[in-house]
Design an enzyme around this catalytic site. Sequence first.
Site, short mmCIF file in Angstrom:
data_model
loop_
_atom_site.label_atom_id
_atom_site.label_comp_id
_atom_site.label_asym_id
_atom_site.label_seq_id
_atom_site.Cartn_x
_atom_site.Cartn_y
_atom_site.Cartn_z
N HIS A 1 0.81 -1.22 0.00
CA HIS A 1 0.00 0.00 0.00
C HIS A 1 0.84 1.27 0.00
O HIS A 1 0.29 2.37 -0.14
CB HIS A 1 -0.94 0.03 1.21
C1 UD1 Z 1 -2.12 6.09 5.22
C2 UD1 Z 1 -0.81 6.63 5.77
C3 UD1 Z 1 0.23 5.53 5.75
C4 UD1 Z 1 -0.27 4.30 6.46
C5 UD1 Z 1 -1.61 3.86 5.89
C6 UD1 Z 1 -2.14 2.72 6.72
C7 UD1 Z 1 -0.37 9.01 5.36
C8 UD1 Z 1 0.43 9.98 4.57
N1 UD1 Z 1 -0.32 7.73 4.97
O1 UD1 Z 1 -1.92 5.75 3.86
O2 UD1 Z 1 1.40 6.00 6.42
O3 UD1 Z 1 0.67 3.28 6.30
O4 UD1 Z 1 -2.53 4.95 5.96
O5 UD1 Z 1 -3.05 1.95 6.02
O6 UD1 Z 1 -1.02 9.39 6.29
N2 UD1 Z 1 -9.42 5.17 1.08
C9 UD1 Z 1 -10.59 4.44 1.07
N3 UD1 Z 1 -11.18 4.17 2.25
C10 UD1 Z 1 -10.71 4.61 3.44
C11 UD1 Z 1 -9.51 5.36 3.44
C12 UD1 Z 1 -8.88 5.62 2.25
O7 UD1 Z 1 -11.06 4.02 0.01
O8 UD1 Z 1 -11.32 4.31 4.50
C13 UD1 Z 1 -8.76 5.43 -0.21
C14 UD1 Z 1 -8.99 6.84 -0.72
O9 UD1 Z 1 -9.10 6.81 -2.10
C15 UD1 Z 1 -7.70 7.55 -0.35
C16 UD1 Z 1 -6.67 6.44 -0.43
O10 UD1 Z 1 -7.34 5.27 -0.01
O11 UD1 Z 1 -7.41 8.61 -1.21
C17 UD1 Z 1 -5.46 6.67 0.46
O12 UD1 Z 1 -5.86 6.91 1.81
P1 UD1 Z 1 -4.94 7.82 2.76
O13 UD1 Z 1 -5.45 7.78 4.14
O14 UD1 Z 1 -4.74 9.16 2.15
O15 UD1 Z 1 -3.52 7.12 2.67
P2 UD1 Z 1 -3.13 5.61 2.87
O16 UD1 Z 1 -2.56 5.11 1.61
O17 UD1 Z 1 -4.26 4.87 3.49
N1 UDP Z 2 -3.82 -5.24 8.93
C1 UDP Z 2 -5.08 -5.86 9.04
N2 UDP Z 2 -5.69 -6.34 7.92
C2 UDP Z 2 -5.12 -6.27 6.69
C3 UDP Z 2 -3.84 -5.66 6.57
C4 UDP Z 2 -3.23 -5.15 7.71
O1 UDP Z 2 -5.61 -5.96 10.14
O2 UDP Z 2 -5.73 -6.72 5.72
C5 UDP Z 2 -3.20 -4.68 10.13
C6 UDP Z 2 -1.86 -5.30 10.45
O3 UDP Z 2 -2.02 -6.45 11.24
C7 UDP Z 2 -1.16 -4.17 11.19
C8 UDP Z 2 -1.75 -2.91 10.56
O4 UDP Z 2 -2.93 -3.31 9.89
O5 UDP Z 2 -1.50 -4.19 12.56
C9 UDP Z 2 -0.76 -2.34 9.58
O6 UDP Z 2 -1.34 -1.32 8.86
P1 UDP Z 2 -0.79 -0.83 7.47
O7 UDP Z 2 0.02 -1.89 6.82
O8 UDP Z 2 -1.95 -0.31 6.73
O9 UDP Z 2 0.09 0.44 7.85
P2 UDP Z 2 1.62 0.64 8.27
O10 UDP Z 2 1.92 -0.24 9.43
O11 UDP Z 2 2.46 0.35 7.08
O12 UDP Z 2 1.68 2.09 8.60
#
Ligand code: UD1
Ligand code: UDP
Length: 352
Positions: free
Chosen positions: A199
């Site tokens: 991601h």
């Molecule tokens: C964010 C964090 C990242 C973290 C990740 C955990 C930042 C800069 N990034 O990235 O560090 O590892 O969360 O998962 O804060 N979206 C949905 N549903 C949701 C949320 C998001 O569809 O509930 C989609 C939207 O199109 C959005 C995209 O995902 O634009 C990205 O979401 P965003 O929260 O901006 O960043 P992440 O990639 O989730």
């Molecule tokens: N996780 C989850 N379901 C999934 C993928 C991840 O519950 O399908 C959990 C995982 O166990 C961990 C957290 O989400 O606790 C990690 O989040 P993510 O990888 O989105 O973010 P990061 O740690 O890279 O910031």
Amino acid sequence: MKVLSVVGARPQFVKAAPVSERLRRSHEAVLVHTGQHYDHDLSGVFFEELALPEPDHHLGVGSAGHAEQTAAMLRAIDAVVEREAPDVVLVYGDTNSTLAGALSAAKRDVTLAHVEAGLRSGDWSMPEEVNRVLTDHAADLLFVPAESAAATLRDEGVTAGVHVVGDVMYDALRAVRHRVGGAAPPGDVSAPFVLATVHRAANTDDPDRLAAILDGLAAAPRPVVLPAHPRTVEALQRYGLHDRASEALELTDPLGYVEFLGLVEAATAVATDSGGVQKEAFYLDTPCVTLREETEWVETVEAGWNVLVGADPAAIRAALTREFDRGAKPTPYGDGSSAEAIVSVLEAELGG
Ligand code: UD1
Ligand code: UDP
């Protein structure tokens, strides 16, 4: 003591759960959800599975570009901080929600505490790196998971308020450990299998890199299960890679925390660009192949349980094919009592 915690994205619900549980026993705990993540499988499911209370304030900010999202959160958190007048604002990790919480505390001159401080990738193009560095340099109390993170902060001239407390994600995992196990892979997949997550913006927002990762995973000697983050699904669709991915891999929606950990434990290897998942693989004795050129969790690599392969298909395939030389496992991130250590420091610093 009144502690206002700011969360908003999936990994922060996991990190906040053990600290929130410990705080609620003897303090006033206010939980603020920015709304950065809002889908049930990225947010609600964690509240249910980790017994997090309903947020006291749900800001409903939602998705937007980095600046716009951070600004909207800052404005909304600021109003809550003014109203609640907490003794301390507690932020977790490195997302835009983290930075917005940090800025609101700094601007209101409220004590700021950062959980998971001192981690660095050294890559300033990574949005999380910007969030971490700015948050650490605004924080009064810096809770670091390992000695290496304290050393990093020392190199940046940050020495006051640094406390090595271990990794709160280990606390979270231990709390549900008895419910983890016996997870069967989804679809037609049977063991042995590889569990993958992708991601990170650097991987999803570059079509060549995303295609190369797909090629590497598709060439793995075992079936690959990939619970896909919405960012990844959108990117696969945008670049016309979705059909290829669903043919080569078992694509699913994001999974609940307990089921996901069960698959981490059951997999022969994990391939991921997630920070949290690298550690969970380490705690659950599953070798990890990290789809990045660097990691913040250097101890997992030094211990021989994690290997950095970037987005090179041949390197991904080779790492998923070879037998891992699993060394004796050190415990660089504490013993799972990090929440207790954090609350003890807060009590000592803020007078209980
Ligand atoms: C964010 C964090 C990242 C973290 C990740 C955990 C930042 C800069 N990034 O990235 O560090 O590892 O969360 O998962 O804060 N979206 C949905 N549903 C949701 C949320 C998001 O569809 O509930 C989609 C939207 O199109 C959005 C995209 O995902 O634009 C990205 O979401 P965003 O929260 O901006 O960043 P992440 O990639 O989730
Ligand atoms: N996780 C989850 N379901 C999934 C993928 C991840 O519950 O399908 C959990 C995982 O166990 C961990 C957290 O989400 O606790 C990690 O989040 P993510 O990888 O989105 O973010 P990061 O740690 O890279 O910031």
